[in-house]
Design a protein around this motif. Structure first.
Motif, short mmCIF file in Angstrom:
data_model
loop_
_atom_site.label_atom_id
_atom_site.label_comp_id
_atom_site.label_asym_id
_atom_site.label_seq_id
_atom_site.Cartn_x
_atom_site.Cartn_y
_atom_site.Cartn_z
N ASP A 191 89.96 36.29 -16.43
CA ASP A 191 89.54 35.04 -15.54
C ASP A 191 88.42 34.29 -16.33
O ASP A 191 88.23 33.15 -15.72
CB ASP A 191 89.54 35.63 -13.94
CG ASP A 191 90.59 36.05 -13.44
OD1 ASP A 191 91.92 35.71 -13.85
OD2 ASP A 191 90.45 36.89 -12.38
N ARG A 192 87.77 34.78 -17.15
CA ARG A 192 86.69 34.01 -17.41
C ARG A 192 87.10 32.91 -18.31
O ARG A 192 87.88 32.83 -19.25
CB ARG A 192 85.71 35.19 -18.35
CG ARG A 192 85.10 36.05 -17.52
CD ARG A 192 83.91 36.86 -18.51
NE ARG A 192 82.85 36.03 -18.42
CZ ARG A 192 81.74 36.50 -18.98
NH1 ARG A 192 81.77 37.77 -19.72
NH2 ARG A 192 80.67 35.83 -19.15
N ARG A 193 86.04 32.02 -18.25
CA ARG A 193 86.61 30.68 -19.14
C ARG A 193 85.91 30.95 -20.46
O ARG A 193 84.79 31.69 -20.80
CB ARG A 193 85.86 29.29 -18.24
CG ARG A 193 86.30 29.35 -16.71
CD ARG A 193 87.52 28.64 -16.80
NE ARG A 193 88.00 28.22 -15.52
CZ ARG A 193 89.00 27.80 -15.28
NH1 ARG A 193 89.88 27.49 -15.93
NH2 ARG A 193 89.56 27.91 -14.05
N LEU A 194 86.30 30.01 -21.32
CA LEU A 194 85.88 29.90 -22.72
C LEU A 194 84.33 29.68 -22.92
O LEU A 194 83.70 30.33 -23.61
CB LEU A 194 86.62 29.44 -23.60
CG LEU A 194 86.71 29.41 -25.04
CD1 LEU A 194 87.03 30.99 -25.35
CD2 LEU A 194 87.56 28.50 -25.84
N LYS A 195 83.74 28.73 -22.07
CA LYS A 195 82.71 28.44 -22.22
C LYS A 195 81.45 29.31 -21.56
O LYS A 195 80.39 29.41 -21.78
CB LYS A 195 82.48 27.10 -21.37
CG LYS A 195 82.66 27.23 -19.92
CD LYS A 195 82.45 25.73 -19.30
CE LYS A 195 83.07 25.70 -17.88
NZ LYS A 195 83.11 24.55 -17.09
N GLN A 196 81.99 30.42 -20.86
CA GLN A 196 81.45 31.65 -20.11
C GLN A 196 81.08 32.80 -21.26
O GLN A 196 80.32 33.61 -20.84
CB GLN A 196 81.91 32.09 -18.74
CG GLN A 196 81.94 30.98 -17.93
CD GLN A 196 82.77 31.51 -16.79
OE1 GLN A 196 83.54 32.51 -16.81
NE2 GLN A 196 82.43 31.11 -15.50
N ILE A 197 81.71 32.59 -22.42
CA ILE A 197 81.54 33.98 -23.25
C ILE A 197 80.35 33.57 -24.37
O ILE A 197 80.01 32.43 -24.59
CB ILE A 197 83.03 34.05 -24.10
CG1 ILE A 197 84.02 34.18 -23.14
CG2 ILE A 197 82.68 34.84 -25.17
CD1 ILE A 197 85.16 34.41 -23.79
N SER A 198 79.60 34.64 -24.47
CA SER A 198 78.33 34.61 -25.31
C SER A 198 78.91 34.36 -26.94
O SER A 198 79.84 34.79 -27.18
CB SER A 198 77.32 36.02 -25.28
OG SER A 198 78.17 37.04 -25.56
N SER A 199 77.92 34.20 -27.54
CA SER A 199 78.16 33.97 -28.87
C SER A 199 78.50 35.51 -29.62
O SER A 199 79.49 35.53 -30.52
CB SER A 199 77.01 33.41 -29.84
OG SER A 199 75.77 33.91 -29.41
N LEU A 200 77.99 36.45 -28.97
CA LEU A 200 78.16 37.82 -29.81
C LEU A 200 79.57 38.24 -29.39
O LEU A 200 80.13 38.80 -30.19
CB LEU A 200 77.25 38.82 -29.02
CG LEU A 200 77.34 40.28 -29.34
CD1 LEU A 200 77.05 40.32 -31.01
CD2 LEU A 200 76.51 40.99 -28.48
N GLN A 201 80.07 38.00 -28.05
CA GLN A 201 81.46 38.20 -27.84
C GLN A 201 82.31 37.26 -28.56
O GLN A 201 83.33 37.83 -29.00
CB GLN A 201 81.58 37.98 -26.10
CG GLN A 201 80.79 39.06 -25.26
CD GLN A 201 81.09 38.61 -23.89
OE1 GLN A 201 81.17 37.42 -23.51
NE2 GLN A 201 81.14 39.54 -23.08
#
Length: 118
Positions: A42-52
């Motif tokens: 359910d997480r949006r792409l903009k909510q993902i950190s650079s490490l992930q």
């Protein structure tokens, strides 16, 4: 827009839907990737950190064939059929349906688009 794995992905989309925009990844494989990374679908792409995001690209590059490799192998298979002069190879050369479909009423687009695989 986020540029990942030679594809522009929309930041507003959910991760597992955005991954499907990459040629070669479908519904099942995008869910697998989310599970392996431990990221909620359910997480949006903009909510993902650079490490992930970095872990995501490494995982996909190691375990999945993507656009260039898939297209290259498909072209190689078609060229093999043409080279051995099989019936399917002739159908590819002539721009006709390859898998036994009738041509009387259907396959108008296949007959219009003639690409040679020489």
């Amino acid at each position: 827009m986020l540029y990942v794995l030679n594809t522009n992905l929309d930041n507003k989309k959910k991760l597992f839907i955005a991954l499907r925009d990459i040629y070669g990844l479908g519904k099942h494989s995008s869910n697998q990737i989310c599970d392996l990374l431990g990221i909620s679908t359910d997480r949006r792409l903009k909510q993902i950190s650079s490490l992930q995001l970095e872990r995501l690209t490494q995982l996909v590059n190691l375990n999945y064939n993507l656009s260039g490799e898939i297209k290259r192998s498909t072209m190689k298979n078609v060229q093999r059929l043409v080279k051995i002069a099989s019936y399917r190879g002739f159908r590819h050369i002539e721009g006709l349906p390859v898998r036994g479909q009738r041509t009387h009423g259907n396959s108008r687009t296949r007959r219009k688009i003639k690409t040679l695989y020489n």
